[in-house]
Design an enzyme around this catalytic site. Structure first.
Site, mmCIF file in Angstrom:
data_model
loop_
_atom_site.group_PDB
_atom_site.id
_atom_site.type_symbol
_atom_site.label_atom_id
_atom_site.label_comp_id
_atom_site.label_asym_id
_atom_site.label_seq_id
_atom_site.Cartn_x
_atom_site.Cartn_y
_atom_site.Cartn_z
ATOM 1 N N HIS A 191 11.385 7.980 -3.738
ATOM 2 C CA HIS A 191 12.818 7.665 -3.722
ATOM 3 C C HIS A 191 13.683 8.755 -3.081
ATOM 4 O O HIS A 191 14.746 9.117 -3.585
ATOM 5 C CB HIS A 191 13.317 7.422 -5.147
ATOM 6 C CG HIS A 191 12.833 6.136 -5.767
ATOM 7 N ND1 HIS A 191 12.404 5.066 -5.042
ATOM 8 C CD2 HIS A 191 12.718 5.764 -7.081
ATOM 9 C CE1 HIS A 191 12.053 4.080 -5.865
ATOM 10 N NE2 HIS A 191 12.223 4.477 -7.102
ATOM 11 N N HIS A 209 18.978 0.284 -7.136
ATOM 12 C CA HIS A 209 18.055 0.493 -8.256
ATOM 13 C C HIS A 209 18.672 0.180 -9.620
ATOM 14 O O HIS A 209 18.451 0.921 -10.589
ATOM 15 C CB HIS A 209 17.549 1.942 -8.199
ATOM 16 C CG HIS A 209 16.153 2.128 -8.653
ATOM 17 N ND1 HIS A 209 15.815 2.417 -9.959
ATOM 18 C CD2 HIS A 209 14.992 2.066 -7.989
ATOM 19 C CE1 HIS A 209 14.506 2.541 -10.062
ATOM 20 N NE2 HIS A 209 13.977 2.330 -8.875
ATOM 21 N N GLU A 217 14.047 -4.449 -6.249
ATOM 22 C CA GLU A 217 14.511 -3.567 -5.175
ATOM 23 C C GLU A 217 14.127 -4.154 -3.821
ATOM 24 O O GLU A 217 12.943 -4.256 -3.502
ATOM 25 C CB GLU A 217 13.872 -2.190 -5.337
ATOM 26 C CG GLU A 217 14.073 -1.577 -6.705
ATOM 27 C CD GLU A 217 12.999 -0.533 -7.020
ATOM 28 O OE1 GLU A 217 12.783 0.378 -6.218
ATOM 29 O OE2 GLU A 217 12.366 -0.643 -8.085
HETATM 30 C C1 BGC Z 1 9.304 2.705 -8.873
HETATM 31 C C2 BGC Z 1 8.598 3.273 -10.055
HETATM 32 C C3 BGC Z 1 9.323 4.507 -10.472
HETATM 33 C C4 BGC Z 1 10.728 4.155 -10.808
HETATM 34 C C5 BGC Z 1 11.523 5.378 -11.141
HETATM 35 C C6 BGC Z 1 10.684 2.379 -9.272
HETATM 36 O O1 BGC Z 1 11.385 1.903 -8.185
HETATM 37 O O2 BGC Z 1 8.665 1.577 -8.366
HETATM 38 O O3 BGC Z 1 7.248 3.559 -9.761
HETATM 39 O O4 BGC Z 1 8.715 5.124 -11.553
HETATM 40 O O5 BGC Z 1 11.338 3.538 -9.723
HETATM 41 O O6 BGC Z 1 12.519 5.068 -11.973
#
Ligand code: BGC
Length: 380
Positions: free
Chosen positions: A134, A208, A345
């Site tokens: 991310h 998110h 997402e």
């Molecule tokens: C991911 C997860 C991750 C999470 C973090 C998600 O978008 O797919 O693997 O742990 O975000 O909050």
């Protein structure tokens, strides 16, 4: 058009417009701005609350472009907040769950945080085991954005901009991202992204929010019914890095082609679910054509709330909140439990910078990245 400006001790009401000319009673559309908190360096973070003519609200801060709260009516017209988040800025600063933010530069994982681009190897920050997740430790979700309310008779909006410097988190090129959140008269939270760069880079932002449509954050999402318009997923290894292969969902727990309760198969003895501790995978959207199409829906029978997701992206990450464990206190002090909310997402595929067979997330100077994603709310 009648313009109103109200000042109160805590907040400045920014007039967007009145409902002059509308058929029913006069409706006042407003964007409310108030101080949300201060960072340790003294920077002030503001919360902007968009309200549409139906009474839906979206509260957004200029830190991480985070949606702090989102209210939607149940089948009896009762508005409740349906996303996870915090009441204070300090919690967002230390948050590891990416509640409600814009993730970037690259949504999800890049294996070993490394990729080759135009003959050069780039090493990104490592923040998830041996991998990059991310956008890194200080990705777009941990940055101060500039914010500009956009006046509208019916569809209040907030435009947020962030300039990510060349080399930030190891990525090449200075990237400018704008995100416009609009709360439409059709009860949609519309998210429009643009991005430009001055050097070739990779770019894959996403949103998110953690949804629990019941509005009761002490419940899990296991009874929510999910539908994803996808015949295939991109399987992962035990570090949740895509393998580069595609897998059919037919006859597996990954099949959401028809609405299915999330809890139905989530604990099945199935390797992909063991790797993710539940669902944490990218679905390959059927009929991807770069246009905005309906990609998923989510229904919670208790409240009647129904959410449809529309997007122009090739992939959808469905994350079932498997890393929530009751350790952090969210809004109203609620400790968010395992699988108490989920993310949908819209994205390019995880680790595509290392998987030439996947759609490309490369952004070049002169190109303009565009994405539109819509979360549409109604009841059944
Ligand atoms: C991911 C997860 C991750 C999470 C973090 C998600 O978008 O797919 O693997 O742990 O975000 O909050």
């Amino acid at each position: 058009m009648k313009k109103v400006l109200q000042l109160c001790s805590l907040c400045i009401l920014l007039l967007v417009s009145t409902g002059y000319g509308m058929s029913n009673n006069e409706v006042l559309q407003m964007i409310e701005k108030k101080l949300f908190g201060k960072l340790s360096n003294g920077s002030e973070i503001f919360a902007y609350t968009l309200k549409n003519q139906n009474g839906m609200t979206a509260e957004i801060i200029n830190y991480g472009a985070i949606v702090v709260s989102l209210t939607a009516p149940d089948r009896n017209g009762k508005f409740e907040d349906i996303v996870h988040g915090y009441d204070n800025i300090d919690s967002y600063v230390v948050d590891k769950n990416y509640f409600g933010c814009i993730v970037g530069r690259y949504g999800n994982r890049i294996g070993k945080g490394k990729f080759l681009l135009e003959g050069k190897v780039y090493q990104l920050g490592i923040n998830n085991g041996e991998n990059h997740l991310h956008g890194g430790e200080t990705g777009f979700s941990k940055r101060v954005w500039s914010a500009e309310p956009i006046e509208s008779e019916t569809d209040p909006a907030l435009k947020l901009t962030y300039v990510s410097k060349d080399g930030e988190e190891g990525y090449p090129g200075t990237v400018t991202i704008t995100v416009v959140y609009t709360l439409t008269k059709n009860n949609e939270l519309k998210i429009e992204y643009t991005g430009t760069t001055d050097k070739t880079t990779v770019f894959n932002p996403t949103h998110h929010s953690y949804f629990n449509l019941s509005g009761n954050m002490n419940t899990t999402i296991l009874d929510h019914e999910l539908e994803i318009n996808a015949d295939k997923t991109t399987p992962v290894d035990n570090e949740l890095i895509t393998t580069g292969k595609y897998a059919d969902v037919a006859n597996t727990p990954m099949d959401f082609r028809l609405p299915k309760k999330i809890g139905k198969d989530i604990n099945a003895d199935y390797e992909q679910l063991k790797f993710g501790l539940g669902y944490d995978h990218n679905w390959v959207i059927n009929g991807y054509n770069k246009k905005v199409n309906r990609v998923a829906s989510l229904y919670e029978a208790g409240s009647g709330r129904y959410m449809e997701v529309y997007s122009d992206q090739p992939g959808l990450q469905f994350y079932s909140g498997n890393f929530l464990n009751g350790s952090v206190a969210g809004k109203k002090g609620i400790k968010y439990q395992y699988r108490s909310a989920l993310c949908l997402e819209t994205q390019c595929f995880p680790d595509s910078p290392n998987k030439p067979q996947f759609p490309s997330a490369i952004l070049k100077p002169g190109d303009v990245y565009k994405q539109t994603t819509i979360y549409k709310f109604s009841t059944k």
